[in-house]
Design a protein around this motif. Structure first.
Motif, mmCIF file in Angstrom:
data_model
loop_
_atom_site.group_PDB
_atom_site.id
_atom_site.type_symbol
_atom_site.label_atom_id
_atom_site.label_comp_id
_atom_site.label_asym_id
_atom_site.label_seq_id
_atom_site.Cartn_x
_atom_site.Cartn_y
_atom_site.Cartn_z
ATOM 1 N N SER A 167 38.385 42.687 38.886
ATOM 2 C CA SER A 167 39.302 43.794 38.621
ATOM 3 C C SER A 167 38.542 44.949 37.991
ATOM 4 O O SER A 167 37.442 44.777 37.440
ATOM 5 C CB SER A 167 40.433 43.342 37.694
ATOM 6 N N LEU A 168 39.166 46.118 38.051
ATOM 7 C CA LEU A 168 38.559 47.344 37.541
ATOM 8 C C LEU A 168 39.006 47.589 36.113
ATOM 9 O O LEU A 168 40.205 47.526 35.806
ATOM 10 C CB LEU A 168 38.957 48.533 38.428
ATOM 11 N N LYS A 169 38.040 47.863 35.233
ATOM 12 C CA LYS A 169 38.350 48.136 33.829
ATOM 13 C C LYS A 169 38.443 49.625 33.548
ATOM 14 O O LYS A 169 39.211 50.041 32.678
ATOM 15 C CB LYS A 169 37.279 47.521 32.918
ATOM 16 N N LYS A 170 37.698 50.445 34.265
ATOM 17 C CA LYS A 170 37.703 51.892 34.081
ATOM 18 C C LYS A 170 37.769 52.563 35.444
ATOM 19 O O LYS A 170 37.435 51.958 36.468
ATOM 20 C CB LYS A 170 36.451 52.344 33.332
ATOM 21 N N LEU A 171 38.167 53.833 35.420
ATOM 22 C CA LEU A 171 38.234 54.593 36.662
ATOM 23 C C LEU A 171 36.840 54.844 37.212
ATOM 24 O O LEU A 171 35.894 55.138 36.466
ATOM 25 C CB LEU A 171 38.956 55.921 36.441
ATOM 26 N N LEU A 172 36.726 54.717 38.521
ATOM 27 C CA LEU A 172 35.466 54.997 39.190
ATOM 28 C C LEU A 172 35.372 56.485 39.513
ATOM 29 O O LEU A 172 36.389 57.141 39.766
ATOM 30 C CB LEU A 172 35.353 54.177 40.481
ATOM 31 N N GLU A 203 25.912 46.250 32.727
ATOM 32 C CA GLU A 203 26.301 47.294 33.680
ATOM 33 C C GLU A 203 27.597 46.940 34.390
ATOM 34 O O GLU A 203 28.488 47.773 34.556
ATOM 35 C CB GLU A 203 25.176 47.501 34.708
ATOM 36 N N GLY A 204 27.704 45.700 34.824
ATOM 37 C CA GLY A 204 28.927 45.282 35.508
ATOM 38 C C GLY A 204 30.060 44.978 34.551
ATOM 39 O O GLY A 204 31.230 45.244 34.847
ATOM 40 N N ALA A 205 29.741 44.416 33.362
ATOM 41 C CA ALA A 205 30.795 44.039 32.431
ATOM 42 C C ALA A 205 31.512 45.236 31.843
ATOM 43 O O ALA A 205 32.679 45.134 31.433
ATOM 44 C CB ALA A 205 30.221 43.167 31.329
ATOM 45 N N ASN A 206 30.848 46.407 31.795
ATOM 46 C CA ASN A 206 31.491 47.603 31.241
ATOM 47 C C ASN A 206 32.532 48.191 32.176
ATOM 48 O O ASN A 206 33.498 48.816 31.723
ATOM 49 C CB ASN A 206 30.437 48.647 30.906
ATOM 50 N N MET A 207 32.355 48.021 33.465
ATOM 51 C CA MET A 207 33.255 48.648 34.437
ATOM 52 C C MET A 207 34.204 47.652 35.093
ATOM 53 O O MET A 207 35.270 48.031 35.562
ATOM 54 C CB MET A 207 32.441 49.344 35.521
#
Length: 795
Positions: A330-335, A311-315
């Protein structure tokens, strides 16, 4: 102790055995001892019975550091020639003789007058000699001997390299070597125990120990922990005399530091963390930090962070800051707050350099839980696509619809969106957009051949918050229409060889079209149908978008006709089909026979010279003009001559320019003052000034005769000159520089009067002037003037 040295005794090298004066030997004892030594030279019994002269040596050792009041007795020199009657005198020379060592000349006793130090000098080399006191003759030859300084324990051991610094790893085993220290003693190591050293530890127990013989320091306690205590101070003592009572000692200090090993796992200060992240956070940017502590140092404290739940590793992603050893999230995808409001991250911190020796302490890692809360923010509108590609036909009327873009408010309020174009771009000149529906239309007809692609930027903003906007790139492709007729390509000149034959292909021509591949790459060629048949050339369509020019007759002559014109019609295969007529110019010239390349010979000559025909003509014209100018200049120089005789009609003032100073009244070329004083009489007084009379004295007027110029004395010549000067100053047509006019006029201010013969008033003369006529017709007029002047005076 005595030692006998014989002068005439021939023995082998075993005599060196007696260098230590331990026994008192006689000559008989030495010889008897040598008889049993193999290799020695045996002497005869008769020779042993003969008395031999020699030296008798006494004491050869002296103790160092003698502190008594009297001189220290060293030994005694004695010769068997000395009968005890005082007739022998002993002399001592060499190192310290006379200063440190003195000798009694009568008895041969040697004494040391100073305290000696073996550490400074271990022995002294001296020479002894026995002389007859009466004759000063040598009774014994000069002989060398050595006095050795006997050592006492007067130097304590020293550590020359101390204090010391050492390191040892923490948690090491008992007996691990740390450092070896070595002390030095200046005393004699071969004599007694003065230099025999024993090591002991004075400070540093129970952590360290020292080997008493080698001085090696070792650990004495197990599992010493750097995190508990890092620095230790150890004091080592070195004592001579084998450590016995009364021995001298010295000490040194060793500073020992425990070095770090990876014996501590990382540990998070707490197990649960919380973090707030707004949904507007940018992808790839840091949004938070987390840190696990490690008591170790350097690489042993390096930690690698990772997110172990999906769940955390995807975002989100996490990396390690090498300086602070923090985990950067850091953020990997837009929230998107509307989709998901919270995230849970399980973060693990692991040592990167694990020492297997301490695996029994457990796993070198720790975990913590991070709960991220997504914050709701007012977001900018979102377009339905990341970019748009639209198209429109060229030449479409203004207002033609190109396409539309769509954007929406991602927030729960779903605020209305307004569209507009970026005013900084040139797209505003060609397109406009409906601010409500997002429809893009043209503002003028477009030309694909001018600009085939247009790049514009469309922006969308919320009605409630106009400052919050988003932009999207839009690319408009202009589609082609067949609106450009093809043209025959005329880049190369068409050359017709004089020896061309009927049916021979002169050249293959092609066409170009500004339209794209669909409408412009299929061409047809023909000759104009409304023109009569060309008797010289014809055109053949090759049906591959090319055409061939073919000769229809034999033999062309460039002298008869050099240029021919051939109109060609070309049309494309577009819809509708367009055509154009181009006129080709064909040049006739003699061609080279070899090869397929045809080059006009005249042009080849010019090309080899690097000049065109026009350039050659211009150069020839320049040369002709220069020659004409030179000829004209020479002709003018030859024809130009100065006139010697002034015409009778020329009574105007003449301006004479000199480059040097004037000659005064002697200058006969100056301006004629007669014409100035009486212009009316100038005509009568003109004469030739280029002939000088032989007797100038005959030309003078009688002093008593009154000349016509006398009557003009009343004329104000000065006023006349001033008027002429004013006229010259006011005249705008004269050159802009000063001019010099010479009138040969003397001012009236002279007290001596004029000396000019023109103004001389003399008595009447009876002189005849008829002889002037013999000079020539030029002087006849002068004689008449003088005669008229005399007659007037007489009258």
């Amino acid at each position: 102790f005595f030692f006998f040295l014989f002068e005439s005794f021939n023995v082998c090298s075993h005599l060196s055995f007696f260098s230590l004066p331990l026994l008192l030997l006689t000559a008989h004892d030495i010889c008897s001892e040598l008889r049993h030594e193999p290799g020695c030279v045996k002497t005869s019994k008769s020779s042993l019975l003969q008395p031999k002269r020699g030296w008798i040596w006494n004491q050869f050792f002296v103790l160092e550091e003698h502190m008594g009041p009297d001189a220290q007795y060293v030994g005694k020199l004695h010769s068997n020639s000395d009968k005890g009657d005082g007739s022998v005198r002993y002399i001592l020379s060499g190192e310290g003789a006379g200063t440190i060592f003195i000798i009694d000349e009568v008895t041969g006793d040697i004494h040391a007058t100073k305290s000696l130090d073996r550490e400074r000098k271990t022995h002294y080399v001296l020479h002894a000699q026995a002389l007859d006191r009466n004759t000063e003759e040598a009774l014994e030859p000069k002989s060398e001997f050595i006095i050795k300084v006997q050592d006492i324990n007067d130097n304590a051991p020293k550590f020359p390299d101390g204090p010391f610094v050492a390191t040892v790893p923490e948690m090491c085993e008992v007996g691990t070597s740390v450092l070896q220290v070595t002390a030095s003693d200046a005393d004699d190591p071969t004599y007694g125990n003065s230099a025999k050293i024993v090591y002991s530890i004075l400070q540093g127990q129970p952590y360290f120990s020292v080997d008493p013989k080698t001085g090696i320091i070792r650990t004495a306690l197990a599992d010493m922990d750097r995190e508990a205590r890092e620095h230790y101070t150890v004091v080592i003592q070195a004592k001579d005399m084998a450590g016995q009572v009364g021995g001298l000692s010295g000490s040194t200090t060793i500073n020992i530091t425990l070095t770090d090993v990876n014996d501590n796992p990382p540990k998070f200060p707490q197990k649960n963390y919380q973090l707030y992240v707004p949904e507007s956070a940018e992808v790839g940017k840091p949004v938070g930090k987390i840190k696990a502590n490690d008591d170790d140092l350097g690489v042993n404290a390096d930690i690698k962070y990772s997110i172990i739940n999906s769940e955390g590793a995807n975002m989100f992603s996490i990396s390690t800051d090498r300086e602070t050893r923090e985990g950067i999230i850091s953020l990997k995808k837009l929230l998107n707050y509307e989709r998901k409001k919270t995230y849970t991250l399980h973060i693990e911190g692991t040592n990167t350099h694990v020492d297997p020796r301490f695996s029994y302490l457990g796993s070198f890692k720790d975990t913590a839980t991070l709960k991220i809360t997504v914050g709701d923010v007012d977001e900018a509108p979102i377009f339905s696509m990341d970019y748009y590609i639209l198209d429109v036909y060229e030449n479409s009327p203004s207002g033609t619809e190109v396409g539309a873009v769509t954007a929406r408010d991602p927030d729960s309020r779903n605020s209305p969106v307004r569209y507009f174009m970026d005013s900084k771009e040139d797209g505003e000149r060609y397109f406009r957009i409906d601010e409500i529906r997002g429809v893009i239309r043209t503002m003028q007809p477009l030309d694909r051949e001018d600009t085939p692609w247009h790049n514009i930027t469309v922006m969308a903003s919320e009605v409630d918050n106009p400052n919050l906007n988003r932009h999207v790139p839009v690319t408009v492709q202009v589609l082609d229409m067949n609106d450009n007729p093809p043209e025959v390509s005329t880049e190369e000149e068409v050359i017709v060889c004089e020896n061309s034959r009927p049916g021979q292909v002169i050249q293959t021509v092609t066409a170009v079209d500004k339209d794209d591949f669909a409408n412009g790459q299929r061409f047809s060629f023909a000759l104009p149908s409304h023109l009569p048949v060309n008797p010289n050339f014809t055109l053949k369509d090759n049906e591959d978008s090319t055409a061939s020019i073919i000769a229809r007759r034999r033999r062309f002559n460039h002298l008869t006709q050099e240029l021919y014109e051939l109109p060609v019609v070309v049309w494309d295969g577009g819809e509708p089909s367009l055509s154009s007529t181009s006129t080709l110019t064909l040049r006739v010239c003699p061609c080279q026979r070899h090869g397929k390349i045809r080059i006009c010979q005249g042009e080849a000559f010019l090309s080899s010279a690097g000049l065109s025909t026009g350039a050659l003509i211009a150069i020839l014209l320049c040369i002709i003009i220069l020659l004409a100018i030179v000829v004209l200049f020479v002709t003018l120089r030859r024809s130009k001559k100065e006139p010697l005789i002034i015409a009778e009609e020329d009574i105007r003032e003449n301006v004479v320019t000199y480059d040097d100073e004037g000659g005064g009244e002697e200058d006969t070329e100056a301006f004629d003052i007669i014409a100035l004083r009486n212009p009316a009489a100038a005509e009568e007084l003109k004469f030739r000034r280029d002939i000088r009379p032989e007797a100038r004295g005959h030309c003078s007027l009688p002093h008593n005769h009154k000349t016509p110029s006398v009557e003009l004395d009343e004329v104000d010549v000065q006023e006349f000159i001033r008027q002429r000067l004013v006229e010259a100053d006011m005249d705008t047509s004269v050159p802009p520089y000063d001019s010099l006019q010479t009138y040969a006029y003397e001012g009236q201010g002279s007290s001596t009067g004029s000396i000019s013969p023109l103004d001389s008033v003399a008595a009447p003369s009876e002189q005849e002037y008829n002889y002037l006529e013999d000079w020539g017709p030029e002087f006849r007029r002068l004689a008449e003037l003088y005669e008229d002047s005399e007659s007037d005076v007489t009258t």
